[in-house]
Scaffold this active site. Structure first.
Site, PDB file in Angstrom:
ATOM      1  N   GLU A  91      45.223   8.293  45.939  1.00  0.00           N
ATOM      2  CA  GLU A  91      43.953   9.017  46.035  1.00  0.00           C
ATOM      3  C   GLU A  91      42.778   8.079  45.800  1.00  0.00           C
ATOM      4  O   GLU A  91      42.880   7.114  45.051  1.00  0.00           O
ATOM      5  CB  GLU A  91      43.906  10.130  44.976  1.00  0.00           C
ATOM      6  CG  GLU A  91      44.957  11.193  45.206  1.00  0.00           C
ATOM      7  CD  GLU A  91      45.040  12.188  44.057  1.00  0.00           C
ATOM      8  OE1 GLU A  91      44.036  12.401  43.357  1.00  0.00           O
ATOM      9  OE2 GLU A  91      46.131  12.741  43.870  1.00  0.00           O
ATOM     10  N   CYS A 104      36.070   5.592  43.428  1.00  0.00           N
ATOM     11  CA  CYS A 104      37.105   5.544  42.402  1.00  0.00           C
ATOM     12  C   CYS A 104      38.406   5.244  43.131  1.00  0.00           C
ATOM     13  O   CYS A 104      38.776   5.971  44.058  1.00  0.00           O
ATOM     14  CB  CYS A 104      37.156   6.896  41.687  1.00  0.00           C
ATOM     15  SG  CYS A 104      38.530   7.048  40.546  1.00  0.00           S
ATOM     16  N   CYS A 111      52.294   6.474  37.964  1.00  0.00           N
ATOM     17  CA  CYS A 111      51.882   5.722  36.767  1.00  0.00           C
ATOM     18  C   CYS A 111      52.997   5.784  35.730  1.00  0.00           C
ATOM     19  O   CYS A 111      53.619   6.826  35.546  1.00  0.00           O
ATOM     20  CB  CYS A 111      50.597   6.337  36.193  1.00  0.00           C
ATOM     21  SG  CYS A 111      49.964   5.450  34.750  1.00  0.00           S
ATOM     22  N   CYS A 115      50.706   9.550  29.820  1.00  0.00           N
ATOM     23  CA  CYS A 115      49.706  10.347  29.083  1.00  0.00           C
ATOM     24  C   CYS A 115      49.949  11.833  29.371  1.00  0.00           C
ATOM     25  O   CYS A 115      50.127  12.232  30.524  1.00  0.00           O
ATOM     26  CB  CYS A 115      48.287   9.946  29.484  1.00  0.00           C
ATOM     27  SG  CYS A 115      47.905   8.223  29.110  1.00  0.00           S
ATOM     28  N   CYS A 118      47.694  14.016  31.930  1.00  0.00           N
ATOM     29  CA  CYS A 118      47.359  13.404  33.217  1.00  0.00           C
ATOM     30  C   CYS A 118      48.387  13.719  34.299  1.00  0.00           C
ATOM     31  O   CYS A 118      49.591  13.598  34.072  1.00  0.00           O
ATOM     32  CB  CYS A 118      47.243  11.887  33.022  1.00  0.00           C
ATOM     33  SG  CYS A 118      46.793  11.023  34.536  1.00  0.00           S
ATOM     34  N   CYS A 336      42.043  12.686  39.514  1.00  0.00           N
ATOM     35  CA  CYS A 336      43.098  11.987  40.229  1.00  0.00           C
ATOM     36  C   CYS A 336      44.507  12.400  39.827  1.00  0.00           C
ATOM     37  O   CYS A 336      44.768  12.758  38.709  1.00  0.00           O
ATOM     38  CB  CYS A 336      42.917  10.490  40.080  1.00  0.00           C
ATOM     39  SG  CYS A 336      41.918   9.871  41.420  1.00  0.00           S
TER      40      CYS A 336
END
Ligand code: SAH
Length: 350
Positions: A91, A104, A111, A115, A118, A336
């Site tokens: 994205e 961005c 990832c 977290c 997220c 995101c």
């Protein structure tokens, strides 16, 4: 079949070596470099001999993503779902600010950091992006919007410092004189806090703005929402931030995602103010407050505006400037990770 040469990841020097090996005069490198960074394909590099264009088409690849979907919001924000050449989805978001057009970008597909609030990390890391795929996001979006981008934030999907070498290479490419020449002072790199990488970054002499995703001021709370804190607790993280400022002279920006009942009470605001005053004494800091975006798969709820304002006031009394991040792109799921997660067919069966 052997992999084609990732030509958009090359520095001008590397491109010179590549083209020299292909029997080209040295002045070609500058021409090709400029073309590549203007976002065109080999066929459009009209001042190159046809034979060279054919050679490049056969042997090299420009790893710029393509637009898979886009969502335009009333305030001019455009959220992009981009497809990489191997089919991975990432994205990018285009935003119009007073200080210039900002993009961005993502640094990884997925990832690994975990977290809890997220969406990008819900299925872990698929793979890291190449420098060309980071630069390609800027070229692709600039081309699609027809507007020159002057600012970059690395706050999309992924952890830039988990993809350290490619991130640093991208920063050098995007700021290069014959490239997009975007000033490093207009680029922010956001990290969840990988301390050895922050220490390495400060030696690179890049002049970028470092943003730290802090989100809590005590280790217990931070570890409960950010697993990276177990390895690099707050004291170590802030000590590395201090070293970063002392070497670079650049103000550090702290991101603080406000989650109702978890980290947003007056007590949390006081603790954050005390922590930054003590640990970052002598360093200018700024706190960005972001009411958490609710992710369907997570239970966290965003703090209300009154709570955010009270938080800002408490920090101000302690001499810490804090602002609430301006929300752009409401209504288009601009935070995101959510789009990639919902669109990725590999994820949908689970
Ligand atoms: N991995 C990097 C950059 C990507 S995230 C980092 O951790 O900084 C960019 C910012 O958005 C980070 O501050 C991140 O913590 C925050 N963020 C992630 N999910 C969010 C959510 N659901 N609501 C609000 N902010 C979020």
């Amino acid at each position: 079949m052997t992999e084609k040469f990732d030509i958009l990841s090359c520095s001008e020097q590397e491109l010179t070596e590549y083209l020299t090996k292909a029997g080209q005069p040295t002045y070609r490198a500058k021409q090709v470099y400029k073309w590549l960074h203007s976002g065109v394909g080999f066929d459009e590099m009209t001042n190159l001999p046809k034979a060279l264009r054919e050679y490049l088409k056969e042997n090299a690849v420009i790893r710029t993503p393509s637009v898979e979907e886009k969502y335009v919001s009333k305030d001019g924000t455009v959220k992009y779902l981009l497809r990489l050449l191997d089919g991975e989805l990432i994205e990018a978001v285009f935003m119009v600010y007073n200080h210039g057009n900002t993009i961005c970008i993502s640094s990884e597909a997925g990832c690994p950091m975990g977290c809890k609030f997220c969406a990008s990390t819900l299925k872990g890391l698929s793979r890291r992006l190449t420098p060309s795929e980071m630069l390609g996001q800027v070229l692709c979006v600039q081309n699609d919007t027809g507007k020159r981008i002057s600012n970059i934030v690395m706050m999309g999907i992924g952890e830039p410092l988990d993809n350290y070498d490619n991130t640093v290479k991208f920063l050098r490419l995007v700021s290069s004189e014959n490239g997009l020449n975007i000033g490093l002072r207009h680029i922010s790199v956001s990290t969840c806090g990988i301390v050895p990488a922050i220490d390495k970054l400060r030696q690179e002499d890049l002049g970028i703005t470092l943003s730290i995703s802090l989100h809590a001021s005590d280790d217990e709370t931070r570890t409960s929402i950010m697993p990276v804190n177990k390895k690099y607790p707050i004291a170590q993280l802030l000590a590395s931030c201090k070293r970063y400022f002392e070497q670079t002279g650049r103000r550090i920006s702290f991101e603080y995602t406000m989650i109702k009942g978890v980290n947003d009470t007056p007590h949390h605001a006081q603790a954050l103010g005390d922590l930054l005053r003590k640990s970052m004494a002598g360093c200018p800091v700024h706190v960005n407050l972001i009411p958490v975006n609710t992710v369907k798969e997570r239970t966290y709820v965003k703090s209300d505006e009154k709570t955010v304002q009270a938080f800002i006031d408490i920090l101000a009394k302690k001499g810490i400037t804090a602002t609430r991040r301006r929300s752009l792109g409401s209504g288009i799921n601009a935070s995101c990770g959510q789009l990639r997660y919902s669109k990725n067919s590999n994820f949908s069966e689970q």
